[in-house]
Structures are given as C-alpha cells and as structure tokens.
Write an enzyme that holds these catalytic residues in place. Sequence first.
Site, PDB file in Angstrom:
ATOM      1  N   GLU A  35     167.241 -61.200 -97.012  1.00 12.33           N
ATOM      2  CA  GLU A  35     167.311 -59.769 -97.322  1.00 12.33           C
ATOM      3  C   GLU A  35     167.088 -59.576 -98.817  1.00 12.33           C
ATOM      4  O   GLU A  35     167.760 -60.207 -99.640  1.00 12.33           O
ATOM      5  CB  GLU A  35     168.659 -59.198 -96.915  1.00 12.33           C
ATOM      6  CG  GLU A  35     168.891 -57.750 -97.302  1.00 12.33           C
ATOM      7  CD  GLU A  35     167.804 -56.813 -96.781  1.00 12.33           C
ATOM      8  OE1 GLU A  35     167.094 -56.219 -97.621  1.00 12.33           O
ATOM      9  OE2 GLU A  35     167.669 -56.684 -95.549  1.00 12.33           O
ATOM     10  N   CYS A  44     169.137 -48.380 -92.232  1.00 17.70           N
ATOM     11  CA  CYS A  44     170.158 -47.640 -91.484  1.00 17.70           C
ATOM     12  C   CYS A  44     171.441 -47.446 -92.281  1.00 17.70           C
ATOM     13  O   CYS A  44     171.909 -46.326 -92.465  1.00 17.70           O
ATOM     14  CB  CYS A  44     170.447 -48.364 -90.166  1.00 17.70           C
ATOM     15  SG  CYS A  44     171.770 -47.611 -89.201  1.00 17.70           S
ATOM     16  N   GLY A 179     157.409 -31.635 -91.386  1.00 19.60           N
ATOM     17  CA  GLY A 179     157.694 -32.425 -90.188  1.00 19.60           C
ATOM     18  C   GLY A 179     158.937 -31.946 -89.474  1.00 19.60           C
ATOM     19  O   GLY A 179     160.022 -31.920 -90.060  1.00 19.60           O
ATOM     20  N   GLY A 181     160.558 -33.339 -86.962  1.00 23.38           N
ATOM     21  CA  GLY A 181     161.173 -34.402 -86.176  1.00 23.38           C
ATOM     22  C   GLY A 181     162.652 -34.551 -86.476  1.00 23.38           C
ATOM     23  O   GLY A 181     163.259 -33.709 -87.150  1.00 23.38           O
ATOM     24  N   HIS A 443     189.526 -33.471 -67.539  1.00 20.18           N
ATOM     25  CA  HIS A 443     189.472 -32.046 -67.849  1.00 20.18           C
ATOM     26  C   HIS A 443     190.519 -31.713 -68.898  1.00 20.18           C
ATOM     27  O   HIS A 443     191.644 -32.207 -68.834  1.00 20.18           O
ATOM     28  CB  HIS A 443     189.749 -31.230 -66.580  1.00 20.18           C
ATOM     29  CG  HIS A 443     189.817 -29.752 -66.824  1.00 20.18           C
ATOM     30  ND1 HIS A 443     188.710 -28.970 -66.993  1.00 20.18           N
ATOM     31  CD2 HIS A 443     190.904 -28.928 -66.936  1.00 20.18           C
ATOM     32  CE1 HIS A 443     189.088 -27.718 -67.194  1.00 20.18           C
ATOM     33  NE2 HIS A 443     190.414 -27.670 -67.161  1.00 20.18           N
TER      34      HIS A 443
END
Length: 464
Positions: A35, A44, A179, A181, A443
């Site tokens: 990395e 991310c 854009g 998106g 519920h």
Amino acid sequence: MADYDFDVLVIGSGPGGYVAAIRAAQLGLKTACAESRETLGGTCLNVGCIPSKAMLHASELYEAAKGGMLAKLGVKIDSMSLDLETMHAQRMDAVKQLTGGIEFLFKKNKVEWLKGHASFENANTVKVGDRTVTAKNIVIATGSSVTPLPGVEIDQQVVVDSTGALELPKVPGHMVVIGGGVIGLELGSVWRRLGARVTVVEFLDQILPGMDGEVRKEANKILKKQGMEFKLSTKVTKVERKGDGAVLTVEPSAGGAAETIEADVVLVSIGRRANTEGLALDKAGLAVNARGQIDIDHDFATKVPGVWAIGDVVPGPMLAHKAEDEGIAVSENIAGLTGIVNHDVIPSVVYTWPEIAGVGLTEEQAKERGPIKVGKFPMLANSRAKTNHEPDGFVKVIADAASDRVLGIWCIASVAGTMIAQAAQAMEFGATSEDIAYTCHAHPTHSEAIKEAAMAVTGKPIHI
C-alpha cells in the site's frame, strides 16, 4: 519448487485488499499487503465511503435542527450555528480510527504491510518502493479513482472531485455537480443541507443510472422537493475559472443552444475508473480490456497462473462490499477451498435522505426476461416511518409471474441501506414473495414495508 518471500501478496489495501490479506493469513498463508498511502483502507476508508458518511450524518443532524424538524418533535433549540471545522474534525477522527483499526488487524493476523507503490517485475515478482519481493500468488486489488472530464482541470479549490468536495473550507454559495450518480447526489446533499444552492447537471434524462426506473423518478422528485436543482439531458462542454469561481457552458445532450452557469464550486462526479496505471501489468503478461479493467474467471484468476484480481479493477459494480466478498473468496480459492460470490445478489445503496437501495433486477430488466408480478408499499403507510415523520419513499418487490421467485427489491426509506440486507439474504436463498410475506417482522419497524410489498405482489396487502 521455487522459494517465495510470501504465499500471497495483495496489492492495495482497500476493502477488497485488506480483507483478502486478512483472510489469507487466517488460512495459514504467509501474507503481505502493498500500500502506497500513509494509511491503510484505500479510497473507501480514507476519502470515500467512510468520510462521506460522516459528513452526511452530521449534515442531516444540522438540517434537522435548523430546518425545524426537531422543533416539530418538541425539541426546541433557541440558537444554533454551523461549526464546519468541528464537522470536518469528526470526519477525520472517524477515518483515523478505522484506518488504524486495519493496521491493528494486520498486526493481529501477522500480515506484513509493504509500504510503497507496487509494480510488477514478472508474474511472481513485485517491486514495492525500494524493495523487491516474490510471491506464489499475487492479488491485484488496487481499486478505482475518479474519472476525469476531458478538458476540465481539477484544482481541488474551485473545480473539485469527490476528495476535494469532502474538504471544502467553507460552504459554497452555489455548487454545480456534474453527474447525477451516487457520489454526486450524496456530496451534493451534504452541502445543500449546510446552506449551498446545489445544481446537478446530468447527461441522461434521469438521475441514478442503472437503478430501477420508478425509483429514479421518485428520487428525483424527493431531492427536488428538498431544494436540489436538476438539469437533465444536459451536457457540460466547458468549465472555466472566473475569479474565485467558475463558469460552466452547458447544452442539451442531443444538441442545441448553449447556456452558461456560474458556480462557486464545481464537483466533477461522472464515475470512476480502474486503477491499473503504474502496475506494469505487461511485465506480468497482462493487459486491460476495453473498459480498462482486468478480466478474470469465476474464481477471480487472471489468464496468468498465480495472478488474481478483485474489486474495482475487475468487471462488475464498483462497490466496497462486493470487493470485500471477493477478497474472502479469492483467498479461499488460493488456499484450495471454494470461494464464491453471487454477483446477481449485490445490493447498492445511495446514502441521501431518504436512503435509496436495491438488489437484483430492476423492473425494466425483469420484464425483458419474461412475465413478472410487482408489489409496492408506500412508506407513508408504515407505522414507524409515520411516527418518525419520514413519509417519503416506497418498497417495491419484483417476482417471477410463474414461480413467484423474487427477482429484485427496491427501497426508498430513511433506513433503506439497512433494510436491503434482508432483501439480499432472501434472494440468496431463492425466496418467493410468499416467503417474505409470511415471515414475521417485528413491529413497529421500517422493514415491515418489505413484508407488505411482498404481500402486494399477490394482491393482499393489509395496510393499504
């Protein structure tokens, strides 16, 4: 038999990469991860999913307080103000904690972090910084980066990409998002809530390409009601810096008269592309396809023995959770086990307010395959959404007309991203709409809307 420095070398520490490395180490394989960032986690954790959600959450709370929603619930605030510096600080703290967490997991699982940029010397040899290492298996998990808009220079001050949009030092007066998106709508939502005027310019006739048509139209309506402006079927032909801002030249996608739009900040968000540049793939005997991605087989193996690829660099949706599942699967395949990812059941989520989520086929795609049944249930009729003052959205269940097997589920709801997990699990097990309809749901919860939509497939919903 050749001696290697490692059994597995993973290039890239994003969601797919770090998960692949940890899983390989758990399986007893000597593992390293290369990395080049100063911190682990890839796009991310560092500049994508995690920091954007930190800003989305903080901006939602700000708007709830400033816009009067809390007052409607009896929570009155006499005075309030935006502290953008603190908001950024909590974003950076979330990133620091989570990237540090991966470093801890590497140490715990004995994964060696090779710090530096990685490039192939041959199919089993990689140069990482000043070090050259060999590995019996190499997994390419280098992720993706922002797709540039030809002729538009990103300076991260006035013309920014998603990384720059997370770090704006002040709220812009007018932000233009190029854009419509997922990323553009999410980051546009952040700055709209904090006070910016936001205009989204989208080449297509509707936002959120690839999602269910009805969901796309409803999302447009909801976001427009919140104050976001849209210029659909419109293309950007030029972006020029002007003083402290920029001027965009736009025209109809099909051609026509041009007009200009002035903006304080322009966010370029037209998609992402695979990160393969600088890997020297040719030295490993690999080349990219027409879309710039690395082709693989069902087991995530490339055409070169011992070289594998996962995540955003291979075909399929560019989603962190898809990459994570592939990371587990590829390491299990390397170890001689059976690693499988069902790419037909990968949920996608847009973290606007309300959230938008889907899994499986859209109604349009399903109709192309044959007769279908569709059931819908509005969140307005859901008791939990009603009490929480969250009336927008619906759940749609799409099933095969003959077998009743669920082909797709789409949600617009405040917690759609969490609700879609049930839908994905049901589809993974081949559930019918009847299976979901007769599964007891707690519920009051938002997920009862999935049950009601499933009941509506066969014309028997209770609460509408």
